[in-house]
Write a protein that holds these residues in place. Structure first.
Motif, PDB file in Angstrom:
ATOM      1  N   ASP A 193       0.815  -1.207   0.000  1.00 36.32           N
ATOM      2  CA  ASP A 193       0.000   0.000   0.000  1.00 36.32           C
ATOM      3  C   ASP A 193       0.847   1.254   0.000  1.00 36.32           C
ATOM      4  OD1 ASP A 193       0.773  -1.003   2.583  1.00 36.32           O
ATOM      5  OD2 ASP A 193      -0.404   0.610   3.487  1.00 36.32           O
ATOM      6  N   LEU A 194       2.141   1.125   0.296  1.00 37.34           N
ATOM      7  CA  LEU A 194       3.043   2.276   0.365  1.00 37.34           C
ATOM      8  C   LEU A 194       3.854   2.375  -0.927  1.00 37.34           C
ATOM      9  CD1 LEU A 194       4.393   1.772   4.003  1.00 37.34           C
ATOM     10  CD2 LEU A 194       2.525   3.269   3.251  1.00 37.34           C
ATOM     11  N   ALA A 195       3.817   3.539  -1.552  1.00 40.66           N
ATOM     12  CA  ALA A 195       4.510   3.731  -2.834  1.00 40.66           C
ATOM     13  C   ALA A 195       6.005   3.470  -2.708  1.00 40.66           C
ATOM     14  CB  ALA A 195       4.264   5.141  -3.352  1.00 40.66           C
ATOM     15  N   ASN A 196       6.609   3.896  -1.596  1.00 35.09           N
ATOM     16  CA  ASN A 196       8.045   3.672  -1.431  1.00 35.09           C
ATOM     17  C   ASN A 196       8.389   2.191  -1.449  1.00 35.09           C
ATOM     18  OD1 ASN A 196       8.813   6.347  -1.243  1.00 35.09           O
ATOM     19  ND2 ASN A 196       8.676   6.422   0.982  1.00 35.09           N
ATOM     20  N   GLU A 197       7.528   1.373  -0.859  1.00 41.02           N
ATOM     21  CA  GLU A 197       7.816  -0.059  -0.800  1.00 41.02           C
ATOM     22  C   GLU A 197       7.535  -0.745  -2.127  1.00 41.02           C
ATOM     23  OE1 GLU A 197       9.601  -1.224   1.767  1.00 41.02           O
ATOM     24  OE2 GLU A 197       9.550   0.935   2.072  1.00 41.02           O
ATOM     25  N   ARG A 198       6.545  -0.259  -2.855  1.00 38.48           N
ATOM     26  CA  ARG A 198       6.308  -0.814  -4.198  1.00 38.48           C
ATOM     27  C   ARG A 198       7.506  -0.561  -5.109  1.00 38.48           C
ATOM     28  NH1 ARG A 198       1.062   1.502  -3.325  1.00 38.48           N
ATOM     29  NH2 ARG A 198       1.526   3.253  -4.709  1.00 38.48           N
ATOM     30  N   ASP A 199       8.225   0.543  -4.871  1.00 40.45           N
ATOM     31  CA  ASP A 199       9.337   0.922  -5.737  1.00 40.45           C
ATOM     32  C   ASP A 199      10.697   0.663  -5.099  1.00 40.45           C
ATOM     33  OD1 ASP A 199       7.511   1.815  -7.629  1.00 40.45           O
ATOM     34  OD2 ASP A 199       7.484   3.859  -6.834  1.00 40.45           O
ATOM     35  N   PHE A 200      10.714  -0.085  -4.003  1.00 42.73           N
ATOM     36  CA  PHE A 200      11.958  -0.233  -3.270  1.00 42.73           C
ATOM     37  C   PHE A 200      13.057  -0.887  -4.093  1.00 42.73           C
ATOM     38  CE2 PHE A 200      14.683  -2.953  -0.527  1.00 42.73           C
ATOM     39  CZ  PHE A 200      15.434  -1.934   0.036  1.00 42.73           C
ATOM     40  N   LEU A 201      12.715  -1.856  -4.943  1.00 45.04           N
ATOM     41  CA  LEU A 201      13.739  -2.581  -5.692  1.00 45.04           C
ATOM     42  C   LEU A 201      14.576  -1.630  -6.546  1.00 45.04           C
ATOM     43  CD1 LEU A 201      14.932  -5.355  -6.210  1.00 45.04           C
ATOM     44  CD2 LEU A 201      13.302  -5.640  -8.095  1.00 45.04           C
ATOM     45  N   ALA A 202      13.933  -0.627  -7.151  1.00 42.96           N
ATOM     46  CA  ALA A 202      14.676   0.337  -7.972  1.00 42.96           C
ATOM     47  C   ALA A 202      15.639   1.144  -7.111  1.00 42.96           C
ATOM     48  CB  ALA A 202      13.705   1.256  -8.707  1.00 42.96           C
ATOM     49  N   TYR A 203      15.181   1.571  -5.931  1.00 42.92           N
ATOM     50  CA  TYR A 203      16.039   2.330  -5.020  1.00 42.92           C
ATOM     51  C   TYR A 203      17.202   1.473  -4.528  1.00 42.92           C
ATOM     52  CZ  TYR A 203      17.265   4.797  -0.647  1.00 42.92           C
ATOM     53  OH  TYR A 203      17.923   5.425   0.375  1.00 42.92           O
ATOM     54  N   TRP A 204      16.913   0.226  -4.183  1.00 46.33           N
ATOM     55  CA  TRP A 204      17.951  -0.695  -3.735  1.00 46.33           C
ATOM     56  C   TRP A 204      19.021  -0.871  -4.807  1.00 46.33           C
ATOM     57  CZ3 TRP A 204      19.912  -3.220   0.312  1.00 46.33           C
ATOM     58  CH2 TRP A 204      20.702  -4.347   0.071  1.00 46.33           C
ATOM     59  N   THR A 205      18.595  -1.108  -6.037  1.00 48.54           N
ATOM     60  CA  THR A 205      19.528  -1.393  -7.119  1.00 48.54           C
ATOM     61  C   THR A 205      20.371  -0.174  -7.493  1.00 48.54           C
ATOM     62  OG1 THR A 205      17.993  -3.056  -7.995  1.00 48.54           O
ATOM     63  CG2 THR A 205      19.696  -2.229  -9.497  1.00 48.54           C
ATOM     64  N   ALA A 206      19.734   0.987  -7.530  1.00 51.08           N
ATOM     65  CA  ALA A 206      20.432   2.182  -8.003  1.00 51.08           C
ATOM     66  C   ALA A 206      21.310   2.835  -6.947  1.00 51.08           C
ATOM     67  CB  ALA A 206      19.414   3.204  -8.516  1.00 51.08           C
ATOM     68  N   HIS A 207      20.919   2.745  -5.669  1.00 51.95           N
ATOM     69  CA  HIS A 207      21.614   3.533  -4.654  1.00 51.95           C
ATOM     70  C   HIS A 207      22.080   2.737  -3.425  1.00 51.95           C
ATOM     71  CE1 HIS A 207      20.619   7.187  -6.823  1.00 51.95           C
ATOM     72  NE2 HIS A 207      19.360   6.792  -6.871  1.00 51.95           N
ATOM     73  N   LEU A 208      21.179   1.983  -2.820  1.00 52.05           N
ATOM     74  CA  LEU A 208      21.549   1.329  -1.564  1.00 52.05           C
ATOM     75  C   LEU A 208      22.612   0.247  -1.756  1.00 52.05           C
ATOM     76  CD1 LEU A 208      18.242   0.980   0.487  1.00 52.05           C
ATOM     77  CD2 LEU A 208      20.304   2.240   1.121  1.00 52.05           C
ATOM     78  N   PHE A 209      22.352  -0.677  -2.661  1.00 55.38           N
ATOM     79  CA  PHE A 209      23.309  -1.780  -2.810  1.00 55.38           C
ATOM     80  C   PHE A 209      24.682  -1.290  -3.273  1.00 55.38           C
ATOM     81  CE2 PHE A 209      24.972  -5.680  -4.942  1.00 55.38           C
ATOM     82  CZ  PHE A 209      25.146  -6.407  -3.779  1.00 55.38           C
ATOM     83  N   PRO A 210      24.780  -0.373  -4.236  1.00 57.12           N
ATOM     84  CA  PRO A 210      26.116   0.140  -4.592  1.00 57.12           C
ATOM     85  C   PRO A 210      26.837   0.781  -3.417  1.00 57.12           C
ATOM     86  CG  PRO A 210      24.550   0.686  -6.314  1.00 57.12           C
ATOM     87  CD  PRO A 210      23.745   0.129  -5.171  1.00 57.12           C
ATOM     88  N   SER A 211      26.100   1.470  -2.543  1.00 59.32           N
ATOM     89  CA  SER A 211      26.756   2.091  -1.390  1.00 59.32           C
ATOM     90  C   SER A 211      27.291   1.044  -0.423  1.00 59.32           C
ATOM     91  CB  SER A 211      25.791   3.040  -0.671  1.00 59.32           C
ATOM     92  OG  SER A 211      24.804   2.339   0.064  1.00 59.32           O
ATOM     93  N   LEU A 212      26.615  -0.088  -0.309  1.00 58.44           N
ATOM     94  CA  LEU A 212      27.082  -1.169   0.553  1.00 58.44           C
ATOM     95  C   LEU A 212      28.313  -1.851  -0.034  1.00 58.44           C
ATOM     96  CD1 LEU A 212      23.598  -2.685   1.422  1.00 58.44           C
ATOM     97  CD2 LEU A 212      25.074  -1.432   2.988  1.00 58.44           C
ATOM     98  N   ARG A 213      28.299  -2.063  -1.331  1.00 55.15           N
ATOM     99  CA  ARG A 213      29.435  -2.714  -1.985  1.00 55.15           C
ATOM    100  C   ARG A 213      30.686  -1.845  -1.945  1.00 55.15           C
ATOM    101  NH1 ARG A 213      28.787  -7.270  -4.958  1.00 55.15           N
ATOM    102  NH2 ARG A 213      30.668  -6.750  -6.130  1.00 55.15           N
ATOM    103  N   ALA A 214      30.504  -0.538  -1.843  1.00 56.28           N
ATOM    104  CA  ALA A 214      31.653   0.371  -1.849  1.00 56.28           C
ATOM    105  C   ALA A 214      32.366   0.435  -0.506  1.00 56.28           C
ATOM    106  CB  ALA A 214      31.193   1.775  -2.252  1.00 56.28           C
ATOM    107  N   LEU A 215      31.768  -0.127   0.534  1.00 56.23           N
ATOM    108  CA  LEU A 215      32.374  -0.062   1.857  1.00 56.23           C
ATOM    109  C   LEU A 215      33.598  -0.976   1.941  1.00 56.23           C
ATOM    110  CD1 LEU A 215      29.115  -0.282   4.003  1.00 56.23           C
ATOM    111  CD2 LEU A 215      30.525   1.763   3.657  1.00 56.23           C
ATOM    112  N   ALA A 216      34.571  -0.552   2.714  1.00 57.06           N
ATOM    113  CA  ALA A 216      35.747  -1.373   2.979  1.00 57.06           C
ATOM    114  C   ALA A 216      35.901  -1.443   4.491  1.00 57.06           C
ATOM    115  CB  ALA A 216      36.993  -0.785   2.324  1.00 57.06           C
ATOM    116  N   LEU A 217      35.201  -2.387   5.114  1.00 55.45           N
ATOM    117  CA  LEU A 217      35.163  -2.469   6.562  1.00 55.45           C
ATOM    118  C   LEU A 217      36.209  -3.462   7.063  1.00 55.45           C
ATOM    119  CD1 LEU A 217      31.292  -2.468   7.125  1.00 55.45           C
ATOM    120  CD2 LEU A 217      32.881  -0.533   7.111  1.00 55.45           C
TER     121      LEU A 217
END
Length: 290
Positions: A193-217
């Motif tokens: 019912d929430l627009a953000n959650e319906r579109d989460f996959l696009a946000y994950w792919t474009a921004h969140l996952f790349p930011s996680l992969r860029a970390l060097a912990l």
């Protein structure tokens, strides 16, 4: 328990939605609260829990400007600090699930003076490029079936409206998150019912996952995270490999691992007594948890 709703506008003008439950002296922040609140609010009996939706998630504002999303998980770290200031908490405990299990550690690295303890549940591994051996992963017939069905569903995406596609997507994906696929109906995280959650996959792919992969912990980059950490991980987690939990406890000097056998990515659903008893004791300062 009744919840108090609130909104915060971040320094870069993004509105975040949050709820507080309980009025105890200890303040506990729970990111991605829109799908965790119902399960975790029992912890508020002696605490103030702050469930909040990160930017572009849940009921927080939908962000259209790429510049306000491109830092991914690092935006979430900044937003958490803005919310801490907003609610007036000098020190906080943190509970982070999945990718937010990593995010709460990043927050503690940036703001160590404001964190008293951390709970990670099914945390994504500190190194997203690392390949784990089969015994430290849970790649089974259920995982293969889920991914095959999702691939077929993507081919039919044009036949559904966004809300219906979201529901069908989650009806398949839910089985990935529990050790026993028969428990899949207990995963109610879609919130289509929430627009953000319906579109989460696009946000994950474009921004969140790349930011996680860029970390060097490394031990060095996490040296400031000295607070007690409870890392809870299901042995049958198909989403975040169990090997990642071993890596977290090796990297963080005050981390202890609670392994939950016969549980997947949501161990509190499959083994609630064990998980919530451990979290409650840990937050109360009974350390280490036995």
């Amino acid at each position: 328990m009744p919840a108090t709703h609130g909104q915060l506008t971040t320094p870069d003008r993004v509105r975040l939605s949050y709820e507080t439950v309980g009025d105890g002296r200890q303040t506990v922040f729970v990111p991605n609260g829109f799908y965790l609140r119902d399960d975790f609010q029992s912890l508020a009996r002696r605490r103030r829990l702050v469930f909040y939706d990160p930017r572009n998630r849940g009921r927080s504002e939908t962000v259209a400007e790429p510049a306000k999303l491109q830092r991914g998980i690092l935006n979430d770290v900044d937003d958490l600090e803005a919310l801490r200031r907003h609610v007036g908490a000098r020190k906080i405990a943190l509970i982070g699930h999945s990718y937010m299990g990593l995010g709460v550690v990043l927050y503690a690295r940036s703001h160590p003076a404001h964190v008293e303890r951390i709970v990670q549940i099914g945390a994504m591994p500190p190194d997203h490029t690392k390949q784990y051996p089969p015994e430290l992963m849970a790649v089974d017939d259920t995982a293969r079936s889920v991914f095959a069905k999702l691939g077929e569903l993507q081919k039919e995406r044009g036949a559904y409206d966004r809300r219906d596609f979201c529901r069908r997507f989650w009806s398949v994906l839910a089985a990935l998150y529990v050790a026993d696929p028969a428990d899949a109906g207990r995963i109610t995280w879609g919130h289509c019912d929430l627009a953000n959650e319906r579109d989460f996959l696009a946000y994950w792919t474009a921004h969140l996952f790349p930011s996680l992969r860029a970390l060097a912990l490394t031990r060095g980059t996490l040296a400031r995270v000295t607070v007690p950490v409870l890392t809870i991980h299901g042995r049958q987690d198909r989403s975040a490999p169990y090997g990642g939990a071993l890596d977290w406890t090796a990297l963080l000097p005050s981390a202890r691992l609670l392994t939950v056998e016969d549980a997947g990515h949501a161990p509190w659903i499959e083994q609630p007594a064990k998980v919530f008893r451990a979290i409650d004791a840990f937050l109360a300062g009974r350390w280490p948890v036995r």
